[in-house]
Design an enzyme around this catalytic site. Structure first.
Site, PDB file in Angstrom:
ATOM      1  CD  GLU A   1      97.686 -13.780 -10.542  1.00  7.06           C
ATOM      2  OE1 GLU A   1      98.443 -14.384 -11.315  1.00  7.06           O
ATOM      3  OE2 GLU A   1      97.348 -14.226  -9.425  1.00  7.06           O
TER       4      GLU A   1
ATOM      5  CG  HIS B   1      95.722 -12.001  -5.501  1.00  3.82           C
ATOM      6  ND1 HIS B   1      94.957 -13.122  -5.331  1.00  3.82           N
ATOM      7  CD2 HIS B   1      96.401 -12.183  -6.658  1.00  3.82           C
ATOM      8  CE1 HIS B   1      95.155 -13.951  -6.351  1.00  3.82           C
ATOM      9  NE2 HIS B   1      96.034 -13.403  -7.169  1.00  3.82           N
TER      10      HIS B   1
ATOM     11  N   GLY C   1      87.452 -13.189  -8.369  1.00  2.65           N
ATOM     12  CA  GLY C   1      86.598 -12.136  -7.798  1.00  2.65           C
ATOM     13  C   GLY C   1      85.698 -11.455  -8.808  1.00  2.65           C
TER      14      GLY C   1
ATOM     15  CG  ASP D   1      94.706 -17.545  -4.385  1.00  4.37           C
ATOM     16  OD1 ASP D   1      93.518 -17.301  -4.122  1.00  4.37           O
ATOM     17  OD2 ASP D   1      95.483 -16.659  -4.801  1.00  4.37           O
ATOM     18  CB  SER D   2      92.069 -17.253  -8.014  1.00  6.06           C
ATOM     19  OG  SER D   2      92.679 -16.150  -7.369  1.00  6.06           O
TER      20      SER D   2
ATOM     21  CB  CYS E   1      91.193 -18.367  -2.487  1.00  6.25           C
ATOM     22  SG  CYS E   1      90.234 -17.334  -3.606  1.00  6.25           S
ATOM     23  CG  ASN E   2      89.884 -14.091   2.078  1.00  2.27           C
ATOM     24  OD1 ASN E   2      89.625 -14.118   3.270  1.00  2.27           O
ATOM     25  ND2 ASN E   2      91.115 -13.884   1.638  1.00  2.27           N
ATOM     26  CB  THR E   3      87.151 -15.067  -3.921  1.00  2.00           C
ATOM     27  OG1 THR E   3      87.798 -13.820  -3.657  1.00  2.00           O
ATOM     28  CG2 THR E   3      86.036 -14.860  -4.907  1.00  2.00           C
TER      29      THR E   3
ATOM     30  CB  CYS F   1      91.617 -10.302  -1.446  1.00  2.00           C
ATOM     31  SG  CYS F   1      92.315 -10.946  -2.995  1.00  2.00           S
TER      32      CYS F   1
HETATM   33  N1  DGL Z   1      93.163 -14.362  -3.695  1.00  2.04           N
HETATM   34  C1  DGL Z   1      91.767 -14.458  -3.730  1.00  2.04           C
HETATM   35  C2  DGL Z   1      91.087 -14.100  -2.408  1.00  2.04           C
HETATM   36  O1  DGL Z   1      91.659 -14.263  -1.366  1.00  2.04           O
HETATM   37  C3  DGL Z   1      90.988 -14.057  -4.950  1.00  2.04           C
HETATM   38  C4  DGL Z   1      91.553 -13.148  -5.975  1.00  2.04           C
HETATM   39  C5  DGL Z   1      90.801 -13.257  -7.296  1.00  2.04           C
HETATM   40  O2  DGL Z   1      91.057 -14.214  -8.013  1.00  2.04           O
HETATM   41  O3  DGL Z   1      89.953 -12.398  -7.577  1.00  2.04           O
HETATM   42  O4  DGL Z   1      89.954 -13.695  -2.389  1.00  2.04           O
END
Ligand code: DGL
Length: 256
Positions: free
Chosen positions: A148, A182, A40, A7-8, A70-72, A180
C-alpha cells in the site's frame, strides 16, 4: 454488461490487470477499500460488513458480475454474499490445487493474510487436495502494508522476508502459492531469497478464467472507473498512483 472487481486495496489490480489483457473490450469498475485496508488484520464481522457494502455499491453501479479479487474477503464472505444477493459473484482462493497438480509430489508453501491462513475455507481446501500433507502456510501481513506504501523491494521488505522464511527448507518445496493479491508485487523480492527451482503460483489466472466463462457471450467496450471506498478516483495524482501499480504488475508478469 459491466464487471465489478474489488479488493481491500491495490492487490486486486493484479486481477484487473490480467482480466483486461484477456478482455480488452469489456467495461470494468475497480473498487479499492482504501479506508479499511488491511482486511487481513480485521475481524470477520468487520470484513463481512465491508464486503456487503461494496457489493451493494457495485449493484447500485449496475454491474452484472462481481469479482472478489481478494482471498481474505472471499474466505470470510463469499458464501454468505452468494445467498444474500442474486448477482453472480466470482471469488478467489489460494491456488493450492494448481500447485499440487502442476508440480507433483513436493512441498508447497502458501503465503497469505492472517485471516486467510486461520480461515476454515483454506483448511477445507487443504484437507481436500493435500492428501499427502505437503502444504504449509504462513501469514505475511506486513507485505500488505508495504504494498500500500508502494514499498516493494526495500531493505525492510528483504529483511522481513528473510526473517519470515528462514526456517523453511526450500530444497523440499516445489512452489510458493501467492494467496493474497497484494503479494504479486513482491515476486522480485521473493526471487532474491528463494532458490531458483521454486515456482510462483497464484489464483489470478483461474479467477479470470471463471470470469471469461461467465461473460463469453457478452460484448462490451470500455475503460476502468476506479473507486476508493466509494469515492470515484478523479485526482490525477491518485490515477497516476494506480498506473504505477499497473506498470509494476507488467514487470511482475515477466518474472517466472
Ligand atoms: N489482497 C487481499 C487478499 O488477497 C487482502 C489484503 C489485506 O487487506 O489484508 O487477501
Amino acid at each position: 454488461m459491466k464487471i465489478g472487481i474489488f479488493d481491500s486495496g491495490i492487490g486486486g489490480l493484479s486481477v484487473l490487470h490480467l482480466a483486461r489483457r484477456y478482455l480488452p473490450n469489456d467495461y470494468f469498475i475497480y473498487y479499492a477499500d482504501e479506508k479499511h485496508v488491511p482486511y487481513g488484520e480485521k475481524t470477520k464481522e468487520e470484513i463481512m460488513q465491508y464486503v456487503d457494502e461494496i457489493i451493494q455499491f457495485m449493484i447500485n453501479k449496475g454491474v452484472d458480475v462481481i469479482v472478489i479479487a481478494c482471498n481474505t474477503a472471499t474466505s470470510v464472505a463469499v458464501k454468505k454474499m452468494r445467498t444474500k444477493y442474486n448477482i453472480p459473484i466470482i471469488g478467489m482462493e489460494p491456488a493450492v490445487k494448481k500447485a499440487i497438480d502442476t508440480y507433483g509430489y513436493a512441498k508447497v508453501l502458501v503465503v497469505a493474510t492472517p485471516v486467510t491462513v486461520k480461515g476454515e475455507k483454506l483448511h477445507y481446501l487443504i484437507e481436500r487436495f493435500d492428501k499427502d500433507h505437503l502444504v504449509d502456510n504462513i501469514a505475511l501481513p506486513k507485505l500488505v502494508r508495504f504494498a500500500e506504501k508502494q514499498e516493494f523491494d526495500s531493505q525492510e521488505v528483504y529483511n522481513y522476508l528473510v526473517q519470515q522464511l528462514s526456517s523453511y527448507h526450500f530444497e523440499n518445496y516445489s512452489s510458493i502459492v501467492l494467496g493474497c493479491t497484494h503479494f504479486n508485487y513482491f515476486k522480485d523480492s521473493f526471487r532474491k531469497i528463494l532458490p531458483h527451482h521454486i515456482h510462483f503460483v497464484d489464483g489470478n489466472e483461474g479467477t479470470v478464467n471463471h470470469l471469461m466463462q461467465y461473460i463469453k457471450s457478452h460484448e462490451i467496450q470500455g475503460d476502468v472507473e476506479y473507486y476508493y471506498s466509494g469515492e470515484k478516483v478523479t485526482d490525477e495524482k491518485q490515477l497516476e498512483r494506480i498506473e504505477t501499480y499497473l506498470t509494476r504488475l507488467d514487470q511482475m508478469l515477466r518474472i517466472k
